[in-house]
Design a protein around this motif. Structure first.
Motif, PDB file in Angstrom:
ATOM      1  N   CYS A  85       0.353  -0.626  -0.150  1.00 28.19           N
ATOM      2  CA  CYS A  85      -0.272  -0.128  -0.439  1.00 28.19           C
ATOM      3  C   CYS A  85       0.550   1.008   0.005  1.00 28.19           C
ATOM      4  CB  CYS A  85      -0.700  -0.172   1.368  1.00 28.19           C
ATOM      5  SG  CYS A  85      -2.164   1.074   1.019  1.00 28.19           S
ATOM      6  N   VAL A  86       1.130   2.022  -1.185  1.00 26.56           N
ATOM      7  CA  VAL A  86       2.263   3.226  -1.635  1.00 26.56           C
ATOM      8  C   VAL A  86       0.513   4.014  -2.067  1.00 26.56           C
ATOM      9  CG1 VAL A  86       3.903   3.946  -2.558  1.00 26.56           C
ATOM     10  CG2 VAL A  86       4.074   2.039  -1.880  1.00 26.56           C
ATOM     11  N   ARG A 130       5.322   9.346  -8.514  1.00 25.66           N
ATOM     12  CA  ARG A 130       5.999   7.731  -8.144  1.00 25.66           C
ATOM     13  C   ARG A 130       4.305   7.323  -8.312  1.00 25.66           C
ATOM     14  NH1 ARG A 130       6.087   7.152  -1.767  1.00 25.66           N
ATOM     15  NH2 ARG A 130       3.714   7.285  -2.590  1.00 25.66           N
ATOM     16  N   PRO A 131       4.451   6.360  -9.133  1.00 24.66           N
ATOM     17  CA  PRO A 131       2.588   5.762  -8.990  1.00 24.66           C
ATOM     18  C   PRO A 131       2.256   5.613  -7.432  1.00 24.66           C
ATOM     19  CG  PRO A 131       4.473   4.702 -10.564  1.00 24.66           C
ATOM     20  CD  PRO A 131       5.254   5.471  -8.997  1.00 24.66           C
ATOM     21  N   ALA A 132       0.761   5.503  -7.624  1.00 23.05           N
ATOM     22  CA  ALA A 132       0.611   4.983  -5.862  1.00 23.05           C
ATOM     23  C   ALA A 132       0.164   3.520  -6.630  1.00 23.05           C
ATOM     24  CB  ALA A 132      -0.578   5.394  -6.035  1.00 23.05           C
ATOM     25  N   ARG A 133       0.330   2.641  -5.557  1.00 19.39           N
ATOM     26  CA  ARG A 133       0.316   0.991  -5.447  1.00 19.39           C
ATOM     27  C   ARG A 133      -0.476   0.534  -4.369  1.00 19.39           C
ATOM     28  NH1 ARG A 133       4.828   0.160  -8.312  1.00 19.39           N
ATOM     29  NH2 ARG A 133       5.067  -2.146  -7.595  1.00 19.39           N
ATOM     30  N   LEU A 134      -1.380   0.188  -4.824  1.00 22.57           N
ATOM     31  CA  LEU A 134      -1.941  -0.903  -3.446  1.00 22.57           C
ATOM     32  C   LEU A 134      -2.387  -2.950  -4.075  1.00 22.57           C
ATOM     33  CD1 LEU A 134      -3.880  -1.057  -1.685  1.00 22.57           C
ATOM     34  CD2 LEU A 134      -5.977  -0.598  -2.585  1.00 22.57           C
ATOM     35  N   ILE A 147      -3.403  -6.340  -7.773  1.00 23.54           N
ATOM     36  CA  ILE A 147      -2.818  -5.324  -7.817  1.00 23.54           C
ATOM     37  C   ILE A 147      -3.717  -3.986  -8.114  1.00 23.54           C
ATOM     38  CG2 ILE A 147      -0.260  -6.768  -7.605  1.00 23.54           C
ATOM     39  CD1 ILE A 147      -1.136  -3.924 -10.641  1.00 23.54           C
ATOM     40  N   TRP A 148      -3.044  -2.490  -8.076  1.00 28.24           N
ATOM     41  CA  TRP A 148      -3.585  -2.011  -8.397  1.00 28.24           C
ATOM     42  C   TRP A 148      -2.422  -0.549  -8.949  1.00 28.24           C
ATOM     43  CZ3 TRP A 148      -8.551  -1.096  -9.852  1.00 28.24           C
ATOM     44  CH2 TRP A 148      -9.648  -1.871  -9.215  1.00 28.24           C
ATOM     45  N   THR A 207      -5.386  -2.566 -13.126  1.00 19.63           N
ATOM     46  CA  THR A 207      -5.567  -3.412 -12.107  1.00 19.63           C
ATOM     47  C   THR A 207      -4.966  -4.815 -12.782  1.00 19.63           C
ATOM     48  OG1 THR A 207      -6.726  -4.255 -10.496  1.00 19.63           O
ATOM     49  CG2 THR A 207      -8.067  -3.501 -12.411  1.00 19.63           C
ATOM     50  N   GLN A 208      -3.929  -5.349 -12.689  1.00 23.80           N
ATOM     51  CA  GLN A 208      -4.382  -7.096 -12.922  1.00 23.80           C
ATOM     52  C   GLN A 208      -4.321  -8.012 -12.129  1.00 23.80           C
ATOM     53  OE1 GLN A 208      -0.321  -6.803 -14.539  1.00 23.80           O
ATOM     54  NE2 GLN A 208      -1.034  -5.821 -16.104  1.00 23.80           N
TER      55      GLN A 208
END
Length: 179
Positions: free
Chosen positions: A89-90, A99-103, A123-124, A138-139
């Motif tokens: 969770c970023v 910077r990409p947000a990540r989940l 993932i997102w 999303t994958q």
């Protein structure tokens, strides 16, 4: 494209099913969109295939690394309760909009080492693009007998569901931010 971290056994092409969907929104930022993804209690409001969201312990309402929660997902008219743990969770960083947000979360149902076991890595990525655009990708990879069945549906049910989720989330964000 930012690197996606796939756990062992969940790498696309080696897992039993894979879905990849993306939407690009104009005049939108990751800061604006992130709360619509990081707050699961919002999801049923724009994506009715998900329901019964419940956090474990005193987790929530925002997703952070290590948070565990449950939801029920409807696929093909059947409801499937899923357990979930946030692995990555970023959130967006206003001081670094590049910077990409990540989940990412791991989902599962059924007992381990049984034919009913079904596991998912979802993932997102949210990435601000030049010109005031936002990419939301999303994958998901899946393993288990149910994943094999889903992979053999045409069109792929997971691709269709994730596209509906993305489009409904984008519409909810646009409506909320219209001013």
């Amino acid at each position: 494209m930012p690197r996606i971290y796939w756990p062992a056994g969940f790498v696309p092409g080696f897992a039993d099913n894979f879905a990849s969907n993306e939407i690009v929104m104009k005049t939108m930022t990751a800061d604006q969109a992130w709360p619509w993804l990081a707050t699961p209690e919002r999801w049923p409001g724009y994506f009715p295939s998900l329901s019964a969201i419940a956090f474990w312990r005193n987790d929530g309402p925002l997703l952070t690394e290590g948070v565990c929660f449950d939801f029920t997902v409807k696929v093909g008219g059947k409801a499937y309760p899923m357990h979930n743990r946030i692995l990555e969770c970023v959130p967006p960083l206003p001081s670094d909009p590049t910077r990409p947000a990540r989940l990412a979360w791991h989902s599962w149902r059924g007992e381990e080492n049984t034919p009913e076991r079904f596991e998912v890595h979802h993932i997102w990525l949210m990435q601000n693009l030049e010109g005031g655009r936002l990419s939301i990708l999303t994958q998901e990879t899946q393993i288990g007998r149910a994943a094999v069945e889903l992979a053999n549906t045409h069109p792929n049910a997971m691709v269709m569901m994730h596209q509906a989720w993305l489009e409904a989330m984008a519409a909810a964000i646009r409506q909320a931010t219209a001013g």
